[in-house]
Design an enzyme around this catalytic site. Structure first.
Site, PDB file in Angstrom:
ATOM      1  N   ALA A 167      -7.647  -0.381   4.189  1.00 37.41           N
ATOM      2  CA  ALA A 167      -6.778  -1.105   5.121  1.00 37.41           C
ATOM      3  C   ALA A 167      -6.504  -0.284   6.368  1.00 37.41           C
ATOM      4  O   ALA A 167      -6.192   0.898   6.292  1.00 37.41           O
ATOM      5  CB  ALA A 167      -5.462  -1.452   4.439  1.00 37.41           C
ATOM      6  N   CYS A 168      -6.579  -0.944   7.514  1.00 31.66           N
ATOM      7  CA  CYS A 168      -6.486  -0.237   8.799  1.00 31.66           C
ATOM      8  C   CYS A 168      -5.163   0.484   8.991  1.00 31.66           C
ATOM      9  O   CYS A 168      -5.120   1.603   9.456  1.00 31.66           O
ATOM     10  CB  CYS A 168      -6.690  -1.216   9.940  1.00 31.66           C
ATOM     11  SG  CYS A 168      -6.414  -0.468  11.541  1.00 31.66           S
ATOM     12  N   PHE A 169      -4.064  -0.168   8.646  1.00 31.79           N
ATOM     13  CA  PHE A 169      -2.767   0.432   8.965  1.00 31.79           C
ATOM     14  C   PHE A 169      -2.457   1.611   8.047  1.00 31.79           C
ATOM     15  O   PHE A 169      -1.447   2.249   8.150  1.00 31.79           O
ATOM     16  CB  PHE A 169      -1.667  -0.630   8.914  1.00 31.79           C
ATOM     17  CG  PHE A 169      -1.689  -1.498  10.136  1.00 31.79           C
ATOM     18  CD1 PHE A 169      -0.821  -1.279  11.188  1.00 31.79           C
ATOM     19  CD2 PHE A 169      -2.633  -2.497  10.264  1.00 31.79           C
ATOM     20  CE1 PHE A 169      -0.873  -2.047  12.338  1.00 31.79           C
ATOM     21  CE2 PHE A 169      -2.692  -3.274  11.409  1.00 31.79           C
ATOM     22  CZ  PHE A 169      -1.810  -3.045  12.448  1.00 31.79           C
TER      23      PHE A 169
END
Length: 276
Positions: free
Chosen positions: A147-149
């Site tokens: 996941a990017c965040f």
């Protein structure tokens, strides 16, 4: 004051959203369109993955389809982003532009000033944290889900110590394309159901870590912020952050035609989206 083009485009399919960003980049490289700041949303809600991610290994495509979500590989790096209750921005400008430092990280910082000002326009105590040293990197990094965040960039935008925007950059044909996701709200359970993990225990651990490190605007704002209010705040934010006048405009016919072609031949194909 220098004038840049300002676009707020209608909600588009995942392949069109990525194709429009690339079409602007190509035509800006040819000198046919000015530097551009664009805001957009997605229809349907979409999971986008970074250019270098391994789609079949990292993403549960069955779950993506089950939830009726779109899926696309970005031309930029980074990790998976769920484009749902959020606003996506893109900034397209020549590498040779006098405002753009030659260093990727410093250019990222300059462009991200627009985000910083946008958050401040919403009354949030946002700050930009440099991840130059190991201590800061450690503070904002995580064991590494898809996941990017979960993953820190060079300069992190944080509110109350948590990441509030995820951005990625590519440089092609002498042009910088930086785009990213500004979270208004987020369904963390849904996001993590779309990612593959070796065990449920690992998934739960990653989800907890994610919640400790990422936050949405409406979790930290004392009042609910609408999409339109966010567009207005970040529009003013990019104008002041980049010290330019943003002039509302439209995509040109050439940009639209090129975007449709790129959507069909690249971003809408399995060959591109599942290539790794």
């Amino acid at each position: 004051m220098e004038k840049w083009r300002y676009l707020v485009t209608e909600a588009m399919s995942p392949e069109m959203n990525m194709a429009v960003d690339e079409a602007i980049l190509q035509l800006h490289a040819e000198g046919k369109v000015p530097p551009t700041v664009r805001f957009y949303t997605w229809n349907p809600a979409t999971l986008s993955i970074g250019y270098f991610q391994k789609a079949l290994k990292e993403i549960n495509l069955e779950e993506v389809h089950k939830h009726g979500l779109g899926f696309v590989r970005r031309p930029t790096g980074g990790r998976a982003v769920l484009h749902d209750k959020e606003l996506t921005y893109s900034v397209i400008v020549s590498e040779q532009h006098p405002k753009m430092p030659s260093s990727v990280t410093e250019a990222y910082k300059i462009i991200s000033m627009g985000l910083l000002h946008g958050f401040q326009n919403l009354g949030l105590k946002a700050e930009m944290v440099s991840l130059a040293n190991e201590e800061e990197k450690e503070k904002y990094s995580s064991p590494g889900s898809s996941a990017c965040f979960d993953s820190p960039s060079w300069y992190e935008l944080v509110v109350e110590g948590k990441k509030v925007a995820g951005s990625a950059q590519t440089r092609q044909k002498g042009v910088i394309l930086q785009h990213g996701s500004i979270l208004l709200d987020m369904d963390v359970e849904l996001l993590f159901s779309l990612l593959n993990f070796s065990s449920d225990r690992l998934k739960q651990r990653m989800m907890e870590s994610f919640r400790q490190k990422a936050v949405t605007i409406n979790e930290v704002s004392p009042r609910a912020i609408s999409l339109q209010e966010a567009i207005d705040a970040f529009g003013r934010g990019f104008a002041s952050g980049l010290d330019v006048e943003l002039v509302p405009g439209e995509l040109t016919e050439e940009e639209l035609a090129l975007a449709k072609e790129l959507a069909q031949t690249r971003y809408g194909t399995e060959e591109w989206n599942l290539r790794r």
